[in-house]
Design a protein around this motif. Sequence first.
Motif, mmCIF file in Angstrom:
data_model
loop_
_atom_site.group_PDB
_atom_site.id
_atom_site.type_symbol
_atom_site.label_atom_id
_atom_site.label_comp_id
_atom_site.label_asym_id
_atom_site.label_seq_id
_atom_site.Cartn_x
_atom_site.Cartn_y
_atom_site.Cartn_z
ATOM 1 N N THR A 296 0.876 -1.118 0.031
ATOM 2 C CA THR A 296 0.069 -0.012 0.011
ATOM 3 C C THR A 296 0.902 1.418 0.208
ATOM 4 O O THR A 296 1.974 1.301 0.648
ATOM 5 C CB THR A 296 -0.997 -0.042 1.225
ATOM 6 N N MET A 297 0.518 2.158 -0.832
ATOM 7 C CA MET A 297 1.170 3.541 -0.888
ATOM 8 C C MET A 297 0.475 4.193 0.342
ATOM 9 O O MET A 297 -0.766 4.551 0.202
ATOM 10 C CB MET A 297 1.023 4.364 -2.021
ATOM 11 N N LEU A 298 1.179 4.649 1.355
ATOM 12 C CA LEU A 298 0.583 5.328 2.410
ATOM 13 C C LEU A 298 0.731 6.798 2.199
ATOM 14 O O LEU A 298 1.726 7.435 1.856
ATOM 15 C CB LEU A 298 1.643 5.305 3.733
ATOM 16 N N GLU A 299 -0.594 7.492 2.362
ATOM 17 C CA GLU A 299 -0.580 9.028 1.810
ATOM 18 C C GLU A 299 -2.037 9.469 2.455
ATOM 19 O O GLU A 299 -2.929 8.415 2.454
ATOM 20 C CB GLU A 299 -0.606 9.182 0.491
ATOM 21 N N PRO A 300 -2.080 10.618 2.594
ATOM 22 C CA PRO A 300 -3.376 11.294 3.125
ATOM 23 C C PRO A 300 -4.379 10.929 2.042
ATOM 24 O O PRO A 300 -4.137 11.096 0.822
ATOM 25 C CB PRO A 300 -3.157 12.499 3.198
ATOM 26 N N ALA A 301 -5.596 10.335 2.216
ATOM 27 C CA ALA A 301 -6.964 10.204 1.506
ATOM 28 C C ALA A 301 -6.891 11.759 0.572
ATOM 29 O O ALA A 301 -6.988 12.795 1.112
ATOM 30 C CB ALA A 301 -8.100 9.920 1.850
ATOM 31 N N PRO A 302 -7.005 11.368 -0.752
ATOM 32 C CA PRO A 302 -6.838 12.840 -1.684
ATOM 33 C C PRO A 302 -8.172 13.571 -1.552
ATOM 34 O O PRO A 302 -7.946 14.872 -1.454
ATOM 35 C CB PRO A 302 -6.931 12.154 -3.296
ATOM 36 N N SER A 303 -9.440 12.972 -0.906
ATOM 37 C CA SER A 303 -10.387 13.861 -0.826
ATOM 38 C C SER A 303 -10.281 14.748 0.671
ATOM 39 O O SER A 303 -11.161 15.547 0.767
ATOM 40 C CB SER A 303 -11.860 13.067 -0.982
ATOM 41 N N LEU A 304 -9.293 14.580 1.225
ATOM 42 C CA LEU A 304 -9.042 15.149 2.352
ATOM 43 C C LEU A 304 -8.458 16.381 2.222
ATOM 44 O O LEU A 304 -8.129 17.106 3.346
ATOM 45 C CB LEU A 304 -8.618 14.442 3.627
ATOM 46 N N LEU A 305 -7.856 16.689 1.196
ATOM 47 C CA LEU A 305 -6.869 17.380 0.779
ATOM 48 C C LEU A 305 -7.187 18.607 -0.090
ATOM 49 O O LEU A 305 -8.274 18.358 -0.979
ATOM 50 C CB LEU A 305 -5.519 17.041 0.067
ATOM 51 N N ASP A 306 -6.906 19.718 -0.036
ATOM 52 C CA ASP A 306 -7.218 21.050 -0.679
ATOM 53 C C ASP A 306 -6.245 22.232 -0.452
ATOM 54 O O ASP A 306 -5.226 21.993 0.374
ATOM 55 C CB ASP A 306 -8.570 21.389 -0.583
#
Length: 330
Positions: A296-306
């Motif tokens: 798994t690529m660990l990263e913040p869920a894209p929809s939580l970012l802006d």
Amino acid sequence: MSLARTMVQELAATVEEPPREYVVDDMLDADEMPQPIPLIDLSRLMAVDEANKLRAALQTWGLFLATNHGIEESLMDAMMSASRDFFRQPSEEKQKYSNLIDGKHFQMEGYGNDKVVTRDQGLSWNDHLHLRVEPEDERNFSKWPTHPESFRDVLHEYASKTKRTRDLILRSIAKLLDLDEDYFVNQISNKAIGFARFNYYPPCPRPDLVLGRRSHTDGGLLTILFVDQDVGGLQVERGGKWYNVPAKPYTLVINVADCMEIMTNGIFRSPLHRVMTNANKERLSLARFYAVDAETMLEPAPSLLDDKRPPRYEKIKAKDFVSFSRMKIS
Ligand SMILES: O=C(O)CCC(=O)C(=O)O
Ligand SMILES: [Fe+2]
């Protein structure tokens, strides 16, 4: 440097003063609770008020107590007593499951202490049995106790129940963040690793100076912890202070772990926690650690970012993730 160490259980039976490596720098204490650790009814998470309570718990503490979790009391009793029976055996019996191969090569699984990595690494007043429970078809039964006879069956049953509890919580967390309900569940395929760590804390002559488990965060996605109902000791950090987590009968302690903090971009925190020792009583606990798939690529869920909420953690493959502190951007 020798990896082989005297089991803490044996030390506890023989020494009046703990060896220097076990002594911490500061006097140990707890702070006054600002408010109780939230108690969440897992059967009510569809209700808005309970879901909001969960959100607040995960934001402020990263940890909560859970009732109505679906694990029968009789099964919890059986699991705790199987663990107690294992640790009560003579040392030679337990050493058959040692986590040191040929007395020196450390491996994750088995009975023993944590790996000693550096000479000045402080030690904890704790022995443990660490077993890989998932993937189910990769269990290494040579490390699973045969005494008590029920141990394997009970652990198998307990593991299948905690898995359901895990999925319920992961889905609830995803919903709180408006993510796809299976966002976190999907990070755990049938190849992801799940450990069971049976902790044993013997009585300690200096609870003011020695920790049962030094301060740490858990590395995976989520931890389901079953603590001894008779002996407290778990503490959680918040704002630089340490608070006692109460031990309530048949109530699980659930905590966010590092990978979840990363995937939620820090909205939900992976709390530092530690365990105090007790002068008179032994204490047991059982942690179920759920990790994400190694690929798994660990990263913040894209929809939580802006623009206003940039990523607070760098991307990294789960299998390359070692230290949480190195991952934080801010
Ligand atoms: O024994 C406890 O209450 C906590 C144990 C723990 O934090 C762990 O095993 O990671
Ligand atoms: Fe932990």
